[in-house]
Design an enzyme around this catalytic site. Structure first.
Site: not given
Ligand code: VGL
Length: 210
Positions: A11, A97, A141
């Protein structure tokens, strides 16, 4: 046993960097160390995965729909782009995701490739047994991806020189790291990972051609 490792960059998107919708303090500072890892994995012909939050405009993950976060990483928006300084090599596999309105999408292991192949399935198909994980954010995450990868039976090395946390509460990142070590994650920084990968390349058996 010979370990087959892949790099997972979690990310590193503009919304998680300073100036973004959900900025992680110093989030952009993971970019230079990650670029060194990216180059190392590329040189070692080891696979590289880059996960991204890829939310619909309406998501229960967002405050307006009952979640805890400002809207961020909305599919196709500028904030959802990877940081432009991140040098993803050709062949990087993007894992998306959090794509449905009910899904927080914290764990990359719940993500899918562009073709819709679940990430965990792909890792097994590629006979990977270790993930080297860096990126954003340590306390969300990165943590969830690491814990789920361990649960799925993969070995995990957290790249402690290439992560940053959101720190909603001070100490969240440290607590997240403790949780990861408690669950069996290992930690490493660049020099030791480079040693690992170079040793592996030297001892790699010929590729199977059948
Ligand atoms: C993340 C908070 C909310 C992350 C995603 O990528 O760690 N953090 N959504």
């Amino acid at each position: 046993m010979l370990r087959r490792g892949a790099l997972l960059v979690v990310d590193v998107q503009l919304d998680f960097c300073p100036g973004g919708a959900l900025a992680v303090p110093e989030g952009d500072q993971v970019v230079p160390p990650l670029n060194r890892y990216l180059e190392l994995f590329k040189q070692s012909s080891a696979p590289v995965f880059a996960s991204r939050d890829w939310h619909p405009a309406q998501s229960k993950h967002f405050k307006e729909q009952g979640g805890i976060w400002p809207p961020h990483c909305v599919q196709g928006s500028a904030g959802a782009e990877f940081h432009p300084g991140l040098l993803l090599p050709e062949g990087t596999i993007v894992i998306s995701k959090g794509m449905s309105s009910w899904d927080n999408g914290y764990s990359a292991l719940q993500g899918v490739t562009e073709n819709g192949t679940p990430f965990a399935m792909l890792l097994r198909r590629m006979e990977m047994d270790r993930l080297y994980v860096g990126g954003l954010a340590t306390d969300y995450c990165v943590k969830e991806s690491v814990l789920e990868a361990l649960k799925e039976g993969f070995a995990v090395t957290v790249l402690t020189d290439a992560i940053r946390g959101v720190e909603v509460e001070p100490g969240d990142s440290e607590r997240a790291l403790q949780e990861m070590w408690g669950a069996g994650a290992e930690q490493a920084t660049f020099a030791s990972v480079r040693g690992d990968l170079q040793a592996k390349v030297a001892s790699r058996p010929p590729a199977r051609t059948d």
